[in-house]
Write an enzyme that holds these catalytic residues in place. Structure first.
Site, PDB file in Angstrom:
ATOM      1  N   ARG A 152       0.729  -1.249   0.050  1.00  0.00           N
ATOM      2  CA  ARG A 152       0.008  -0.232  -0.036  1.00  0.00           C
ATOM      3  C   ARG A 152       0.913   1.191  -0.173  1.00  0.00           C
ATOM      4  O   ARG A 152       0.513   2.113  -0.573  1.00  0.00           O
ATOM      5  CB  ARG A 152      -0.833  -0.110   1.354  1.00  0.00           C
ATOM      6  CG  ARG A 152      -1.945   1.110   1.226  1.00  0.00           C
ATOM      7  CD  ARG A 152      -2.824   0.954   0.152  1.00  0.00           C
ATOM      8  NE  ARG A 152      -2.626   1.614  -1.096  1.00  0.00           N
ATOM      9  CZ  ARG A 152      -2.923   1.137  -2.083  1.00  0.00           C
ATOM     10  NH1 ARG A 152      -3.769   0.141  -2.498  1.00  0.00           N
ATOM     11  NH2 ARG A 152      -2.756   1.725  -3.297  1.00  0.00           N
ATOM     12  N   LYS A 200       1.433  25.041  -4.422  1.00  0.00           N
ATOM     13  CA  LYS A 200       0.106  24.338  -3.945  1.00  0.00           C
ATOM     14  C   LYS A 200       0.542  22.849  -4.372  1.00  0.00           C
ATOM     15  O   LYS A 200      -0.127  22.223  -5.042  1.00  0.00           O
ATOM     16  CB  LYS A 200      -1.091  24.812  -4.853  1.00  0.00           C
ATOM     17  CG  LYS A 200      -1.298  26.128  -4.724  1.00  0.00           C
ATOM     18  CD  LYS A 200      -2.367  26.729  -5.988  1.00  0.00           C
ATOM     19  CE  LYS A 200      -2.604  28.105  -5.788  1.00  0.00           C
ATOM     20  NZ  LYS A 200      -3.576  28.830  -6.644  1.00  0.00           N
ATOM     21  N   LYS A 218       4.257  40.176  -4.003  1.00  0.00           N
ATOM     22  CA  LYS A 218       2.911  40.310  -4.472  1.00  0.00           C
ATOM     23  C   LYS A 218       2.202  41.600  -3.692  1.00  0.00           C
ATOM     24  O   LYS A 218       3.018  42.158  -3.091  1.00  0.00           O
ATOM     25  CB  LYS A 218       2.006  39.041  -3.817  1.00  0.00           C
ATOM     26  CG  LYS A 218       2.403  37.683  -4.520  1.00  0.00           C
ATOM     27  CD  LYS A 218       1.646  36.800  -4.117  1.00  0.00           C
ATOM     28  CE  LYS A 218       1.738  35.426  -5.400  1.00  0.00           C
ATOM     29  NZ  LYS A 218       0.665  34.345  -5.143  1.00  0.00           N
ATOM     30  N   GLU A 262       4.469  40.417  -9.220  1.00  0.00           N
ATOM     31  CA  GLU A 262       3.102  40.358  -9.550  1.00  0.00           C
ATOM     32  C   GLU A 262       2.482  41.745  -9.802  1.00  0.00           C
ATOM     33  O   GLU A 262       2.590  42.673  -8.917  1.00  0.00           O
ATOM     34  CB  GLU A 262       2.301  39.535  -8.524  1.00  0.00           C
ATOM     35  CG  GLU A 262       0.694  39.409  -8.763  1.00  0.00           C
ATOM     36  CD  GLU A 262       0.018  38.869  -7.698  1.00  0.00           C
ATOM     37  OE1 GLU A 262      -0.331  37.620  -7.890  1.00  0.00           O
ATOM     38  OE2 GLU A 262      -0.315  39.289  -6.646  1.00  0.00           O
ATOM     39  N   ASP A 320      -1.338  38.994 -13.396  1.00  0.00           N
ATOM     40  CA  ASP A 320      -2.316  38.339 -12.722  1.00  0.00           C
ATOM     41  C   ASP A 320      -3.621  38.510 -13.065  1.00  0.00           C
ATOM     42  O   ASP A 320      -4.226  39.706 -13.081  1.00  0.00           O
ATOM     43  CB  ASP A 320      -2.324  38.862 -10.901  1.00  0.00           C
ATOM     44  CG  ASP A 320      -3.100  37.980 -10.203  1.00  0.00           C
ATOM     45  OD1 ASP A 320      -3.605  36.923 -10.469  1.00  0.00           O
ATOM     46  OD2 ASP A 320      -3.739  38.655  -9.310  1.00  0.00           O
TER      47      ASP A 320
END
Length: 288
Positions: free
Chosen positions: A109, A144, A176, A205, A226
């Site tokens: 597994r 992410k 940012k 950004e 953006d």
């Protein structure tokens, strides 16, 4: 950031260094104090096994599988029919194993969890890369990722033919809105970043054409557009004219990806490379 990948990547050192820890944590979570079900099998029993995929995929995670059985011991022999980065058809055998039956069953597994997840990322990346083939744009991942599996997923992105953005918060600047507000202007933020770490890549950004001009004047290395419209992206490409790299980001879907690539931006970042994935359906069968 890395250059675009055109051949099967070697496992980078930053991924290799984290690999034993990934596997140790996963085995501790699954095996705990011991696999009591495997104790039903005679301790000296030997068996073979093979793992197949039930769907088309791009393979990634061979080193993690090898490490699972290495950490479990039991002298398991593994023979791979495919390598990381290979496209594999549904029904194909990925690898075969032979050794102590208890070890095969205990590691099954954990090994497949790594393989199904990393192959899912590689398959996702390959699908996106194929959509923009020939446009000259480079697709980038983001931060992410699954907590604890950052470097593994970043490697899987490479296996799928896309490229890595920064690995974490330590290897490149991404200024940012809130960073810029804290400094009062794009110019001031970039100047301080350059003074603090002169060799680090600096990206800014921007959300408007006015901010684009400020970023360009600041001397940053790359500008993130953006949620720009396609027309505004094309205008930005003309305005910048190669003086900085341009990255498109935000709200990019399967339907809009090619059109964004055709605006002439250098990069497109897509969080979905690592977070919008579905595990590949794999199966292991013990053959005796």
């Amino acid at each position: 950031m890395t250059d675009p990948v055109t051949t099967r990547p070697e496992l980078p050192e930053w991924a290799r260094a984290d690999l034993p820890g990934h596997v140790a944590a996963a085995l501790a979570e699954d095996v705990g104090s011991g696999d009591i079900t495997a104790e039903l099998i005679p301790a000296d029993a030997q068996a073979g096994a093979h793992v197949i995929t039930r769907e088309d995929m791009v393979l990634c995670g061979t080193a993690w599988v090898d490490e699972v059985f290495a950490q479990l011991g039991g002298q398991i022999s593994i023979t791979w029919q495919h390598q990381d980065g290979d496209r594999v058809n549904a029904g194909d055998t990925l690898f075969t194993l032979r050794g102590r039956t208890r070890t095969l069953l205990t590691g099954e597994r954990t090994a497949l969890n790594f393989l199904q997840t990393l192959s899912a990322v590689a398959t996702s990346a390959r699908r996106y890369a194929d959509k923009v083939a020939g446009t000259g744009v480079t697709l980038l991942d983001t931060r992410k990722t699954l907590p604890g599996l950052r470097t593994a997923q970043k490697y899987a992105v490479l296996c799928g033919g896309c490229a890595n953005h920064r690995i974490g918060l330590y290897d490149a600047f991404l200024l940012k809105e809130n960073h810029i507000a804290a400094h009062g202007s794009i110019t001031a933020a970039v100047a301080q970043a350059r003074a603090l770490y002169p060799q680090r890549w600096i990206e800014v950004e921007v959300e408007t054409s006015a901010e684009l001009e400020q970023a360009l004047d600041s001397g940053c290395d790359m500008i993130m557009l953006d949620n720009f419209s396609l027309d505004d992206m094309r205008d930005a490409v003309r305005c910048v004219d190669g003086r900085a790299k341009l990255e498109a980001s935000g709200g990019i879907t399967d339907e809009t990806l090619l059109a964004v690539a055709q605006t002439g931006v250098d990069y497109i970042s897509i969080g979905g490379l690592t977070k919008h994935v579905q595990a590949i359906d794999l199966s292991m069968r013990v053959t005796g």
